[in-house]
Design a protein around this motif. Structure first.
Motif, PDB file in Angstrom:
ATOM      1  N   GLU A 176       0.798  -1.177  -0.021  1.00  0.00           N
ATOM      2  CA  GLU A 176      -0.011  -0.017   0.142  1.00  0.00           C
ATOM      3  C   GLU A 176       0.888   1.338  -0.085  1.00  0.00           C
ATOM      4  O   GLU A 176       2.068   1.291   0.387  1.00  0.00           O
ATOM      5  CB  GLU A 176      -0.980   0.165   1.158  1.00  0.00           C
ATOM      6  CG  GLU A 176      -2.134  -1.051   1.129  1.00  0.00           C
ATOM      7  CD  GLU A 176      -3.077  -0.794   2.347  1.00  0.00           C
ATOM      8  OE1 GLU A 176      -3.978  -1.114   2.161  1.00  0.00           O
ATOM      9  OE2 GLU A 176      -2.531  -0.595   3.593  1.00  0.00           O
ATOM     10  N   GLU A 177       0.076   2.403  -0.494  1.00  0.00           N
ATOM     11  CA  GLU A 177       0.827   3.665  -0.457  1.00  0.00           C
ATOM     12  C   GLU A 177       0.151   4.526   0.695  1.00  0.00           C
ATOM     13  O   GLU A 177      -1.192   4.324   0.681  1.00  0.00           O
ATOM     14  CB  GLU A 177       0.736   4.442  -1.912  1.00  0.00           C
ATOM     15  CG  GLU A 177       1.266   3.815  -2.801  1.00  0.00           C
ATOM     16  CD  GLU A 177       2.578   4.489  -3.170  1.00  0.00           C
ATOM     17  OE1 GLU A 177       2.869   5.580  -2.925  1.00  0.00           O
ATOM     18  OE2 GLU A 177       3.356   3.917  -3.747  1.00  0.00           O
ATOM     19  N   VAL A 178       0.768   5.151   1.476  1.00  0.00           N
ATOM     20  CA  VAL A 178       0.377   5.948   2.480  1.00  0.00           C
ATOM     21  C   VAL A 178       0.098   7.367   2.017  1.00  0.00           C
ATOM     22  O   VAL A 178       1.206   8.054   1.588  1.00  0.00           O
ATOM     23  CB  VAL A 178       0.890   5.929   3.878  1.00  0.00           C
ATOM     24  CG1 VAL A 178       0.409   6.836   4.973  1.00  0.00           C
ATOM     25  CG2 VAL A 178       1.039   4.305   4.299  1.00  0.00           C
ATOM     26  N   GLU A 179      -1.259   8.313   2.021  1.00  0.00           N
ATOM     27  CA  GLU A 179      -1.121   9.499   1.835  1.00  0.00           C
ATOM     28  C   GLU A 179      -0.833  10.200   3.005  1.00  0.00           C
ATOM     29  O   GLU A 179      -1.075  10.308   4.159  1.00  0.00           O
ATOM     30  CB  GLU A 179      -2.678   9.705   1.533  1.00  0.00           C
ATOM     31  CG  GLU A 179      -2.836  11.222   0.942  1.00  0.00           C
ATOM     32  CD  GLU A 179      -4.333  11.585   0.902  1.00  0.00           C
ATOM     33  OE1 GLU A 179      -4.782  11.969  -0.283  1.00  0.00           O
ATOM     34  OE2 GLU A 179      -5.032  11.664   1.947  1.00  0.00           O
ATOM     35  N   TYR A 180       0.024  11.573   2.615  1.00  0.00           N
ATOM     36  CA  TYR A 180       0.546  12.627   3.324  1.00  0.00           C
ATOM     37  C   TYR A 180      -0.078  13.956   2.856  1.00  0.00           C
ATOM     38  O   TYR A 180      -0.203  13.916   1.736  1.00  0.00           O
ATOM     39  CB  TYR A 180       1.933  12.383   3.604  1.00  0.00           C
ATOM     40  CG  TYR A 180       2.753  11.476   4.446  1.00  0.00           C
ATOM     41  CD1 TYR A 180       3.302  11.654   5.755  1.00  0.00           C
ATOM     42  CD2 TYR A 180       2.463  10.140   4.305  1.00  0.00           C
ATOM     43  CE1 TYR A 180       3.813  10.651   6.491  1.00  0.00           C
ATOM     44  CE2 TYR A 180       3.238   9.280   5.033  1.00  0.00           C
ATOM     45  CZ  TYR A 180       3.676   9.690   5.955  1.00  0.00           C
ATOM     46  OH  TYR A 180       4.338   8.797   6.938  1.00  0.00           O
ATOM     47  N   GLU A 181      -0.267  14.824   3.766  1.00  0.00           N
ATOM     48  CA  GLU A 181      -0.658  16.110   3.208  1.00  0.00           C
ATOM     49  C   GLU A 181       0.012  17.175   4.241  1.00  0.00           C
ATOM     50  O   GLU A 181       0.573  16.829   5.204  1.00  0.00           O
ATOM     51  CB  GLU A 181      -2.253  16.151   3.623  1.00  0.00           C
ATOM     52  CG  GLU A 181      -2.784  16.201   4.608  1.00  0.00           C
ATOM     53  CD  GLU A 181      -4.172  16.670   5.043  1.00  0.00           C
ATOM     54  OE1 GLU A 181      -4.817  16.626   3.885  1.00  0.00           O
ATOM     55  OE2 GLU A 181      -4.648  16.632   6.028  1.00  0.00           O
TER      56      GLU A 181
END
Length: 191
Positions: A176-181
């Motif tokens: 999986e890829e983890v979203e950061y903001e």
């Protein structure tokens, strides 16, 4: 750091291709990019010309690529940002809920790592996001592979926070890829 951080120029497609191919040969490219060297090297010159035009300072403003250029003209690194609107077709991850930019194509050559190049590239990209895009961008987002601890550590140090959103890496099974903001600072309005 003695690098000039600037937007890509449309006529620099050959240098843009070279640094992309170098990025795709990096030992952790399989964690950082949704592309392969084998696929990229087969793309015709017209592909690279169009890509450079679209992401250059003279492009339409929906994509912007920044480069870190050394005194001798070599590029030490690059970052690209895609403008995403709630009405846009989804490229990757969750649909945009607000006007935002999406960081992709982050790469710093091994010899320039630890010199501040990545910080300078991110400052340029985030500043462009906050000041140059209309309507105003509310956040900058990116995705990082769950096993890319080095990149995730930099993003957190720079001020990005994990949103809790995760998406499957295309074609990988369970990865999986983890979203950061990074949210627009309170009181910071677009120019």
């Amino acid at each position: 750091m003695d690098h000039l951080i600037r937007a890509l120029r449309a006529d620099e497609w050959e240098k843009a291709r070279e640094i992309r191919l170098a990025a795709l040969r990096d030992p952790i490219a399989h964690l950082a990019f949704l592309d392969t060297y084998e696929a990229a090297v087969e793309r015709p010159d017209a592909f690279w010309r169009e890509r450079a035009e679209d992401s250059s300072e003279s492009g339409e403003g929906k994509v912007r690529q920044f480069v870190a250029e050394g005194p001798d003209g070599t590029w030490a690194g690059t970052i690209t940002l895609l403008v995403e609107r709630p009405s846009d077709e989804v490229r990757f991850g969750e649909p945009a809920k607000v006007d935002q930019t999406h960081v992709v194509g982050v790469y710093v050559r091994p010899g320039a790592r630890g010199t501040g190049v990545i910080d300078a590239l991110f400052r340029a990209g985030v500043e462009w996001s906050w000041s140059s895009v209309e309507p105003a961008v509310e956040r900058v987002r990116l995705y990082v592979h769950e096993d890319n601890a080095r990149a995730a550590a930099f993003y957190r140090r720079f001020g990005f926070t994990a949103t809790g959103e995760r998406v499957a890496v295309p074609g990988s099974g369970s990865a999986e890829e983890v979203e950061y903001e990074l949210r627009r600072p309170v009181g910071r309005s677009a120019r």
